[in-house]
Motif scaffolding. Structure first.
Motif, PDB file in Angstrom:
ATOM      1  N   GLU A  50       0.831  -1.195   0.189  1.00 25.96           N
ATOM      2  CA  GLU A  50       0.097   0.046   0.097  1.00 25.96           C
ATOM      3  C   GLU A  50       0.787   1.392   0.064  1.00 25.96           C
ATOM      4  O   GLU A  50       0.403   2.381  -0.476  1.00 25.96           O
ATOM      5  N   SER A  51       2.164   1.345   0.399  1.00 23.61           N
ATOM      6  CA  SER A  51       2.881   2.279   0.520  1.00 23.61           C
ATOM      7  C   SER A  51       4.295   2.203   0.341  1.00 23.61           C
ATOM      8  O   SER A  51       4.822   0.966   0.277  1.00 23.61           O
ATOM      9  N   TRP A  53       6.217   2.868   2.513  1.00 21.71           N
ATOM     10  CA  TRP A  53       7.052   2.209   3.759  1.00 21.71           C
ATOM     11  C   TRP A  53       7.035   0.532   3.482  1.00 21.71           C
ATOM     12  O   TRP A  53       7.837  -0.093   3.833  1.00 21.71           O
ATOM     13  N   ARG A  54       5.855   0.196   2.844  1.00 21.12           N
ATOM     14  CA  ARG A  54       5.426  -1.284   3.001  1.00 21.12           C
ATOM     15  C   ARG A  54       6.724  -1.868   2.075  1.00 21.12           C
ATOM     16  O   ARG A  54       7.220  -2.986   2.180  1.00 21.12           O
ATOM     17  N   ASP A 127       5.987  -5.390  12.966  1.00 21.82           N
ATOM     18  CA  ASP A 127       5.490  -3.909  12.663  1.00 21.82           C
ATOM     19  C   ASP A 127       4.004  -3.526  13.430  1.00 21.82           C
ATOM     20  O   ASP A 127       3.990  -2.642  13.936  1.00 21.82           O
ATOM     21  N   ARG A 128       3.096  -4.793  13.354  1.00 20.59           N
ATOM     22  CA  ARG A 128       1.882  -4.216  13.798  1.00 20.59           C
ATOM     23  C   ARG A 128       1.460  -5.133  15.159  1.00 20.59           C
ATOM     24  O   ARG A 128       1.752  -6.339  14.678  1.00 20.59           O
ATOM     25  N   PHE A 146       3.441   3.282  18.056  1.00 14.00           N
ATOM     26  CA  PHE A 146       2.690   4.181  17.270  1.00 14.00           C
ATOM     27  C   PHE A 146       1.866   5.243  18.050  1.00 14.00           C
ATOM     28  O   PHE A 146       1.667   6.311  17.527  1.00 14.00           O
ATOM     29  N   PRO A 185      -1.443   0.998  13.677  1.00  9.67           N
ATOM     30  CA  PRO A 185      -0.765   2.347  13.393  1.00  9.67           C
ATOM     31  C   PRO A 185      -1.999   3.507  13.296  1.00  9.67           C
ATOM     32  O   PRO A 185      -1.761   4.555  13.871  1.00  9.67           O
ATOM     33  N   ARG A 189      -1.798   6.022  16.298  1.00 12.29           N
ATOM     34  CA  ARG A 189      -1.344   7.225  16.042  1.00 12.29           C
ATOM     35  C   ARG A 189      -2.204   8.302  16.083  1.00 12.29           C
ATOM     36  O   ARG A 189      -2.177   9.357  16.675  1.00 12.29           O
ATOM     37  N   PHE A 213      -3.795   4.431   4.223  1.00 12.18           N
ATOM     38  CA  PHE A 213      -2.279   4.500   3.901  1.00 12.18           C
ATOM     39  C   PHE A 213      -1.850   4.452   2.453  1.00 12.18           C
ATOM     40  O   PHE A 213      -0.715   4.377   2.119  1.00 12.18           O
ATOM     41  N   GLN A 238      -1.372  10.314   8.495  1.00  9.20           N
ATOM     42  CA  GLN A 238      -0.735   9.242   9.151  1.00  9.20           C
ATOM     43  C   GLN A 238       0.433   8.500   8.476  1.00  9.20           C
ATOM     44  O   GLN A 238       0.852   7.557   9.203  1.00  9.20           O
ATOM     45  N   ASN A 239       0.648   8.772   7.236  1.00  9.31           N
ATOM     46  CA  ASN A 239       1.739   8.333   6.906  1.00  9.31           C
ATOM     47  C   ASN A 239       2.197   8.927   5.501  1.00  9.31           C
ATOM     48  O   ASN A 239       1.393  10.097   5.046  1.00  9.31           O
ATOM     49  N   ASP A 267       6.483   8.341   8.873  1.00 11.31           N
ATOM     50  CA  ASP A 267       7.340   7.201   7.896  1.00 11.31           C
ATOM     51  C   ASP A 267       8.868   7.921   7.612  1.00 11.31           C
ATOM     52  O   ASP A 267       9.542   6.987   8.144  1.00 11.31           O
ATOM     53  N   CYS A 287       9.084   6.194  11.056  1.00  8.54           N
ATOM     54  CA  CYS A 287       8.801   4.965  11.469  1.00  8.54           C
ATOM     55  C   CYS A 287       9.734   3.967  10.439  1.00  8.54           C
ATOM     56  O   CYS A 287       9.567   4.106   9.447  1.00  8.54           O
TER      57      CYS A 287
HETATM   58  O1  AHR Z   1       2.560  -0.341   9.940  1.00 11.87           O
HETATM   59  C1  AHR Z   1       3.287   0.602   9.603  1.00 11.87           C
HETATM   60  C2  AHR Z   1       2.414   1.547   8.461  1.00 11.87           C
HETATM   61  O2  AHR Z   1       1.951   0.770   7.314  1.00 11.87           O
HETATM   62  C3  AHR Z   1       3.255   2.778   7.781  1.00 11.87           C
HETATM   63  O3  AHR Z   1       3.358   3.745   8.508  1.00 11.87           O
HETATM   64  C4  AHR Z   1       2.460   2.981   6.559  1.00 11.87           C
HETATM   65  O4  AHR Z   1       3.261   3.788   5.555  1.00 11.87           O
HETATM   66  C5  AHR Z   1       2.139   1.593   6.309  1.00 11.87           C
HETATM   67  O5  AHR Z   1       1.302   1.244   5.242  1.00 11.87           O
END
Ligand code: AHR
Length: 333
Positions: A50-51, A53-54, A127-128, A146, A185, A189, A213, A238-239, A267, A287
């Motif tokens: 999705e991002s 970061w991922r 991560d989560r 977070f 997150p 957050r 995200f 948030q990102n 991020d 992050c």
């Molecule tokens: O779990 C981390 C978050 O997931 C990151 O901040 C975000 O960019 C990602 O998609």
């Protein structure tokens, strides 16, 4: 009870050692590759892509597995919890040595984690976090705090209240782009940010909605905020990706991001840092996605029967414009 002894290949350097396992199952039931002295097998169920970061997180895990000689089975769940559950079940069937995953959302994991536990396969959260009362369902949770990230973002608004009151009316109207609904997150957050801005009653979140995200999500939701909200002073995304999408919407509306609307993100991926350096973002809370080396290290310890800390925190910092400019040349992601 499955018991393994890990041996590190000794003919090569420490940093490039291959993780292997040997020994046999006392219950005689599981025929795992590592039991015959083969590499450790790890099943990793990733959230999706999705991002930025991922993408960096996936690369870190894949590169680190390669460096450590771990046989990585990797699944991209495309943002769906049911896909992650299916992947975990398939790893259980394949009798991998260890399962790691980054849960899309916090709740709904107990059943599948109980199945992994019953199969004697240790689980590592990266991560989560999951929201479960039964902490015996996983060995450790490796990742960021977070809530603290949200607090750092909120503190920037409190500390920069004079600048953040862009419209000069004594009120600081904040719009928030939330991450995926139900994801740790997004929940944490949001909570850290809301708690921290209470210190200054002139700061109010006037609209808050999920952008999932993603860059597209951030752009679309910001477009609707710009139409529905008067006098937006601050955007808390948030990102980075949602913030970058929002910047496109702000520019398309004829406004200058970073000046007409102050922007804070989380991020510190390369594109976000570039936007901060260019003055389009005002502050980024880091992050780190580089969890791969720590994950391989923890997996080795867990399989060796060593005690591991139930919570392993990632170290991270924050960036203003000057700091982003200085950090950019060496940024790894
Ligand atoms: O779990 C981390 C978050 O997931 C990151 O901040 C975000 O960019 C990602 O998609």
């Amino acid at each position: 009870m499955l018991k393994k002894t890990l041996i590190a290949a000794t003919a090569i350097t420490l940093s490039a050692f291959a993780l292997t396992a040997c020994g046999s199952d006392s219950d005689g039931g599981d025929d795992k590759a590592s039991d015959a002295g083969g590499p450790i097998t790890m099943g990793f169920a990733q959230v999706g892509a999705e991002s930025g970061w991922r993408t960096a997180n996936t690369k870190s895990i894949q590169d680190s597995a390669k460096d450590a000689g771990v046989d990585l089975k990797f699944t991209d769940a495309q943002g769906k919890q049911e896909n992650q559950i299916q992947a975990i079940r398939s790893y259980i069937q394949q009798k991998v040595d260890v399962i790691a995953f980054s849960p899309v959302v916090e709740t709904g994991w107990d059943a599948v984690l109980q199945e992994a536990k019953a199969a004697n396969i240790p689980v590592i959260l990266t991560d989560r976090a999951v929201d479960s009362k039964d902490t015996s369902l996983y060995k450790t949770f490796l990742g960021s705090d977070f809530v603290v990230e949200g607090q750092k973002a909120g503190q920037w608004v409190v500390d920069n209240a004079a600048d953040a009151d862009v419209n000069g009316d004594g009120k600081i109207n904040v719009v928030q782009l939330e991450g995926t609904t139900g994801a740790a997150p997004a929940i944490d957050r949001g909570e850290g940010f809301a708690d921290t801005i209470k210190a200054d009653p002139s700061i109010k979140v006037v609209a808050s909605q999920t952008g999932d995200f993603t860059r597209d999500g951030g752009k679309q939701v910001m477009e609707s905020f710009l139409q529905s909200q008067d006098g937006i002073d601050v955007l808390f995304a948030q990102n980075d990706d949602m913030g970058l999408g929002a910047i496109e919407a702000i520019e398309a509306a004829g406004l200058t991001p970073g000046k007409d609307i102050k922007i804070i993100t989380v991020d510190a991926v390369h594109d976000g840092m570039q936007a901060l350096s260019d003055g389009k973002i005002n502050f980024i809370v880091e992050c780190s996605p580089l969890l791969g080396p720590q994950l391989m290290d923890v997996a080795e310890k867990v399989l060796a029967g060593d005690k591991v800390d139930p919570r392993i925190l990632t170290k991270e910092t924050t960036f203003n414009q000057e700091q982003a400019t200085a950090a950019l040349p060496d940024r790894q992601y």
